[in-house]
Design an enzyme around this catalytic site. Sequence first.
Site, PDB file in Angstrom:
ATOM      1  N   LEU A 104       0.838  -1.202   0.000  1.00  0.00           N
ATOM      2  CA  LEU A 104       0.000   0.000   0.000  1.00  0.00           C
ATOM      3  C   LEU A 104       0.870   1.248   0.000  1.00  0.00           C
ATOM      4  O   LEU A 104       1.984   1.234   0.503  1.00  0.00           O
ATOM      5  CB  LEU A 104      -0.903  -0.009   1.234  1.00  0.00           C
ATOM      6  N   PRO A 105       0.359   2.332  -0.571  1.00  0.00           N
ATOM      7  CA  PRO A 105       1.105   3.602  -0.608  1.00  0.00           C
ATOM      8  C   PRO A 105       1.177   4.242   0.766  1.00  0.00           C
ATOM      9  O   PRO A 105       0.723   5.356   0.961  1.00  0.00           O
ATOM     10  CB  PRO A 105       0.302   4.455  -1.597  1.00  0.00           C
ATOM     11  N   CYS A 106       1.745   3.531   1.689  1.00  0.00           N
ATOM     12  CA  CYS A 106       1.825   4.071   3.049  1.00  0.00           C
ATOM     13  C   CYS A 106       2.674   5.330   3.070  1.00  0.00           C
ATOM     14  O   CYS A 106       2.633   6.102   4.019  1.00  0.00           O
ATOM     15  CB  CYS A 106       2.386   3.028   3.990  1.00  0.00           C
ATOM     16  N   HIS A 107       3.436   5.562   2.029  1.00  0.00           N
ATOM     17  CA  HIS A 107       4.279   6.761   2.017  1.00  0.00           C
ATOM     18  C   HIS A 107       3.424   8.010   1.879  1.00  0.00           C
ATOM     19  O   HIS A 107       3.876   9.109   2.125  1.00  0.00           O
ATOM     20  CB  HIS A 107       5.286   6.676   0.874  1.00  0.00           C
ATOM     21  N   VAL A 167       0.885   8.454   3.674  1.00  0.00           N
ATOM     22  CA  VAL A 167       0.276   8.658   4.991  1.00  0.00           C
ATOM     23  C   VAL A 167       1.287   9.329   5.915  1.00  0.00           C
ATOM     24  O   VAL A 167       2.373   8.793   6.154  1.00  0.00           O
ATOM     25  CB  VAL A 167      -0.162   7.312   5.588  1.00  0.00           C
TER      26      VAL A 167
END
Length: 116
Positions: free
Chosen positions: A52-55, A57
Amino acid sequence: MKQDFFDRVYKIVAKIPKGKVTTYGAIAEVCGIRSAARTVGWALNGASSTGLPCHRVVNRRGALTGRVHFGDPFLMEELLRSEGIEFDKDGNVIMKNHLWIPKKNSKNKKSNKKKK
DNA sequence: TGGATGACCTACA
DNA sequence: CTGTAGGCCATCC
């Protein structure tokens, strides 16, 4: 199943549009647990493995608190910059220009938040 | 079953 | 305004 909470976070993070960032508190609130912002970060702890594009967040201040969990602290910054996201002199994301609040697919709730 | 941890947020001094 | 303290939810040992 308790993991439904994780699924909510994953769904929201996956819905983050490119060039936008969200905050733990926003996700937590959308998930229905405003007070459990910490749990959101905990969920993202495994999100780095889910791809997931946790970056996208960041915390309430726009600081990349969990960049170290990506494996490379600079990777997160590069990813965000590649998407057009800008950083201030403090190294924080310009959330005022890139802050994106996820939409709730359930019932609406009062949206009152003060900014710093 | 209970204590401890966690990528946070809010409130008060 | 800056710094410190508490809380809250979910998972792991």
